[in-house]
Design an enzyme around this catalytic site. Structure first.
Site, PDB file in Angstrom:
ATOM      1  N   GLY A  65       0.749  -1.397   0.050  1.00 30.64           N
ATOM      2  CA  GLY A  65       0.123  -0.034   0.061  1.00 30.64           C
ATOM      3  C   GLY A  65       0.712   1.321   0.061  1.00 30.64           C
ATOM      4  N   ALA A  66       1.730   1.466  -0.898  1.00 29.53           N
ATOM      5  CA  ALA A  66       2.899   2.125  -0.844  1.00 29.53           C
ATOM      6  C   ALA A  66       2.750   3.415  -1.556  1.00 29.53           C
ATOM      7  CB  ALA A  66       4.141   1.520  -1.143  1.00 29.53           C
ATOM      8  N   SER A  67       1.641   3.776  -2.430  1.00 28.56           N
ATOM      9  CA  SER A  67       1.713   4.710  -3.340  1.00 28.56           C
ATOM     10  C   SER A  67       0.899   6.062  -2.797  1.00 28.56           C
ATOM     11  CB  SER A  67       0.793   4.171  -4.665  1.00 28.56           C
ATOM     12  OG  SER A  67      -0.362   3.656  -4.199  1.00 28.56           O
ATOM     13  N   TYR A 109     -17.481   4.757  13.055  1.00 27.21           N
ATOM     14  CA  TYR A 109     -16.164   4.447  12.703  1.00 27.21           C
ATOM     15  C   TYR A 109     -15.654   2.848  13.793  1.00 27.21           C
ATOM     16  CZ  TYR A 109     -11.485   4.000  11.030  1.00 27.21           C
ATOM     17  OH  TYR A 109     -10.361   3.412  10.376  1.00 27.21           O
ATOM     18  N   LYS A 120     -10.816  -3.319  12.276  1.00 26.79           N
ATOM     19  CA  LYS A 120      -9.625  -2.624  13.010  1.00 26.79           C
ATOM     20  C   LYS A 120      -9.279  -3.763  14.398  1.00 26.79           C
ATOM     21  CE  LYS A 120      -8.348   0.537  10.443  1.00 26.79           C
ATOM     22  NZ  LYS A 120      -7.309   0.086   9.181  1.00 26.79           N
ATOM     23  N   THR A 127      -7.456  11.319   3.045  1.00 27.40           N
ATOM     24  CA  THR A 127      -6.904  10.621   2.123  1.00 27.40           C
ATOM     25  C   THR A 127      -7.803  10.137   1.419  1.00 27.40           C
ATOM     26  OG1 THR A 127      -6.884   8.567   3.544  1.00 27.40           O
ATOM     27  CG2 THR A 127      -5.029   9.765   3.841  1.00 27.40           C
TER      28      THR A 127
HETATM   29  P1  NAI Z   1      -4.951   5.332   0.849  1.00 30.04           P
HETATM   30  O1  NAI Z   1      -6.335   5.097   0.230  1.00 30.04           O
HETATM   31  O2  NAI Z   1      -4.262   6.536   0.695  1.00 30.04           O
HETATM   32  O3  NAI Z   1      -3.734   4.253   0.483  1.00 30.04           O
HETATM   33  C1  NAI Z   1      -4.305   2.819   0.240  1.00 30.04           C
HETATM   34  C2  NAI Z   1      -2.967   2.253  -0.361  1.00 30.04           C
HETATM   35  O4  NAI Z   1      -3.391   0.864  -0.764  1.00 30.04           O
HETATM   36  C3  NAI Z   1      -2.691   2.714  -1.715  1.00 30.04           C
HETATM   37  O5  NAI Z   1      -1.117   2.696  -1.799  1.00 30.04           O
HETATM   38  C4  NAI Z   1      -3.246   1.828  -2.699  1.00 30.04           C
HETATM   39  O6  NAI Z   1      -2.742   1.611  -4.020  1.00 30.04           O
HETATM   40  C5  NAI Z   1      -3.030   0.478  -1.977  1.00 30.04           C
HETATM   41  N1  NAI Z   1      -4.151  -0.649  -2.442  1.00 30.04           N
HETATM   42  C6  NAI Z   1      -5.686  -0.592  -2.341  1.00 30.04           C
HETATM   43  N2  NAI Z   1      -6.072  -1.763  -2.721  1.00 30.04           N
HETATM   44  C7  NAI Z   1      -5.155  -2.339  -2.981  1.00 30.04           C
HETATM   45  C8  NAI Z   1      -5.053  -3.779  -3.450  1.00 30.04           C
HETATM   46  N3  NAI Z   1      -5.749  -4.476  -3.666  1.00 30.04           N
HETATM   47  N4  NAI Z   1      -3.578  -4.136  -3.887  1.00 30.04           N
HETATM   48  C9  NAI Z   1      -2.521  -3.412  -3.767  1.00 30.04           C
HETATM   49  N5  NAI Z   1      -2.659  -2.317  -3.088  1.00 30.04           N
HETATM   50  C10 NAI Z   1      -3.627  -1.756  -2.689  1.00 30.04           C
HETATM   51  O7  NAI Z   1      -5.128   5.052   2.572  1.00 30.04           O
HETATM   52  P2  NAI Z   1      -4.695   5.523   4.046  1.00 30.04           P
HETATM   53  O8  NAI Z   1      -5.702   6.583   4.361  1.00 30.04           O
HETATM   54  O9  NAI Z   1      -3.083   5.836   3.809  1.00 30.04           O
HETATM   55  O10 NAI Z   1      -4.848   4.059   4.869  1.00 30.04           O
HETATM   56  C11 NAI Z   1      -3.911   3.395   4.867  1.00 30.04           C
HETATM   57  C12 NAI Z   1      -4.059   2.585   6.286  1.00 30.04           C
HETATM   58  O11 NAI Z   1      -3.999   3.674   7.145  1.00 30.04           O
HETATM   59  C13 NAI Z   1      -5.429   2.078   6.199  1.00 30.04           C
HETATM   60  O12 NAI Z   1      -5.508   0.591   7.089  1.00 30.04           O
HETATM   61  C14 NAI Z   1      -6.318   2.899   7.252  1.00 30.04           C
HETATM   62  O13 NAI Z   1      -7.259   2.585   7.782  1.00 30.04           O
HETATM   63  C15 NAI Z   1      -5.161   3.375   7.832  1.00 30.04           C
HETATM   64  N6  NAI Z   1      -5.466   4.879   8.448  1.00 30.04           N
HETATM   65  C16 NAI Z   1      -5.938   5.967   7.951  1.00 30.04           C
HETATM   66  C17 NAI Z   1      -6.140   7.128   8.601  1.00 30.04           C
HETATM   67  C18 NAI Z   1      -6.805   8.279   7.765  1.00 30.04           C
HETATM   68  O14 NAI Z   1      -7.368   9.242   8.510  1.00 30.04           O
HETATM   69  N7  NAI Z   1      -6.692   8.243   6.434  1.00 30.04           N
HETATM   70  C19 NAI Z   1      -6.193   7.288  10.035  1.00 30.04           C
HETATM   71  C20 NAI Z   1      -5.612   6.047  10.799  1.00 30.04           C
HETATM   72  C21 NAI Z   1      -5.414   4.897  10.006  1.00 30.04           C
END
Ligand code: NAI
Length: 396
Positions: A47-49, A234, A243, A274
């Protein structure tokens, strides 16, 4: 082509390569400004992008000089059609890494699948040998379990009773009331199947079995708790169940990694704009109030500030990371400060379409939202013709 934002609800159909690149460069500069972290050397980010995963990759590479492999699911460009932002982000990340002579390779595909896992393992075997940090940062609405072939879809719903509260349309600033009906039992199961810990455990089990984890390897997955205000939708809703499962999985993985001296951590992060969070009802209103309060108190952080702090002040201090009573690292500490939450709760009651422009940071929310897609980024000339057909050099 000249690229303009084309918004559709909580998604933008276009992305700007130069804006995305500038965002990545800004994050790199921030990490560099905070000094070297005696951190990981060989890192896999799933999930690096975008979001927290991209910030993790940048921190590992530019804070600690780590070699990184990034896995993500992004759309490349075609003539006249832009790529998804994560594609442009990664292209820029790799370019900057190359300038410093840092190893960076990327895999674009479904991380839940066996194929992508195997491809990743082959790459590690051939080029890095063993990994000492695995960041698990997927946010996806859907997952096909490779063992059963069943496709699960997550839902964002309360559990037990319906939930009525305020929400905002981030484009118009209109505050309205929304009622979300409670989840059915299979909604909960499906959400846990997508966003719980099963896939994280599959990754780590397989990496461990293939001897691809270095002695003392660490893995971290990201979670969220948040305030009472949002808990019905949530933390006590379907996503919260996922979670809970993710957090329990950390203990299971830690047990399995004990033999190599490894450990699995959960880091509870702050609410941020995000692509994932803007899709959750009620949360954008909360975030726009939270931004206002945290900026006023000089406590505001974005993904990169959060993850840089996670690495420098929690994970790589020379001592085991401090955790709460449930074993979780907390970098949501500033979000959940009592004075911050009291102020946000008070503003929440005042929030209407009329009051919002003065009591919330809607501009900050919107700018961050546009920034996700490379728009409204300072220093970028949006009137200029740009090449949409950007390649990722190290794409395997
Ligand atoms: P994001 O939507 O910015 O990033 C998601 C990443 O997952 C992207 O790199 C995307 O390409 C990748 N991805 C999605 N489906 C995929 C698949 N099938 N195969 C390969 N890659 C895939 O999300 P965000 O917000 O950075 O979330 C990341 C983690 O952080 C999640 O577990 C989220 O619950 C957690 N988080 C997010 C918060 C927020 O407020 N945004 C707060 C606290 C935790």
């Amino acid at each position: 082509m000249i690229i303009e934002p084309r918004m559709r609800g909580f998604i933008c159909l276009t992305a700007h390569p130069e804006g995305c690149a500038q965002n990545v460069i800004n994050q790199i500069n921030y990490v560099k400004s905070k000094g070297r972290i005696d951190g990981p050397k060989k890192v896999l980010v799933i999930g690096a992008s975008t979001g927290f995963g991209l910030a993790s990759r940048i921190t590992a590479a530019f804070g600690s000089g780590a070699s990184t492999i990034g896995v993500f699911f992004e759309k490349p460009a075609s003539p006249g059609k832009t790529a998804s932002p994560g594609f442009y982000n990664t292209a820029a990340f790799e370019q900057q890494a190359e300038l410093l002579g840092l190893y960076a390779k990327s895999i674009n595909g479904d991380a839940f699948s066996n194929e992508v896992k195997e491809k990743t393992f082959d790459l590690i075997k051939a080029e890095l040998g063993q990994i000492d940090l695995v960041i698990y940062s997927l946010a996806s609405p859907v997952r096909t379990n490779p063992n059963t072939g069943i496709t699960h879809r997550s839902v964002l719903k309360p559990i037990g009773t319906s939930f009525t509260n305020k929400t905002v349309d981030i484009h118009t600033g209109t505050v309205s009331e929304i009622t979300i009906e409670p989840a059915k039992e299979d909604d909960i199961e499906n959400t846990v199947a997508v966003m719980g810990g099963e896939d994280w455990e599959m990754w780590i089990d397989a990496l461990n079995e293939e001897n691809l984890l270095a002695a003392g390897a660490t893995t971290v997955a990201y979670s969220y708790i948040g305030p009472t205000l949002t808990e019905a939708v949530y933390r006590k809703g379907t996503i919260g169940r996922a979670k809970d499962h993710l957090e329990q999985t950390a203990f299971k993985i830690s047990d399995k990694l004990a033999a190599i001296g490894g450990k699995a951590y959960i880091s509870v992060n702050k609410a941020l704009v995000t692509q994932a969070s803007s899709a959750i009802p009620v949360i954008p209103l909360y975030i726009s109030l939270l931004y206002k309060v945290m900026k006023e108190k000089n406590l505001h952080e974005g993904c990169i500030e959060q993850i840089q702090r996670l690495f420098q002040e929690r994970l790589y201090t020379g001592s085991p990371a401090p955790t709460d009573e449930q074993g979780r690292i907390r970098i949501d500490d500033w979000e959940l400060k009592e004075d911050v939450q009291e102020r946000v709760a008070a503003l929440w009651h005042e929030a209407t379409t009329e009051t919002l422009p003065s009591i919330a940071d809607m501009e900050g929310y919107k700018t961050d939202f546009y920034n996700l897609f490379g728009f409204k980024v300072q220093g970028v000339d949006y009137g200029k013709d740009v090449n949409e057909l950007v390649e990722i050099k190290g794409l395997v």
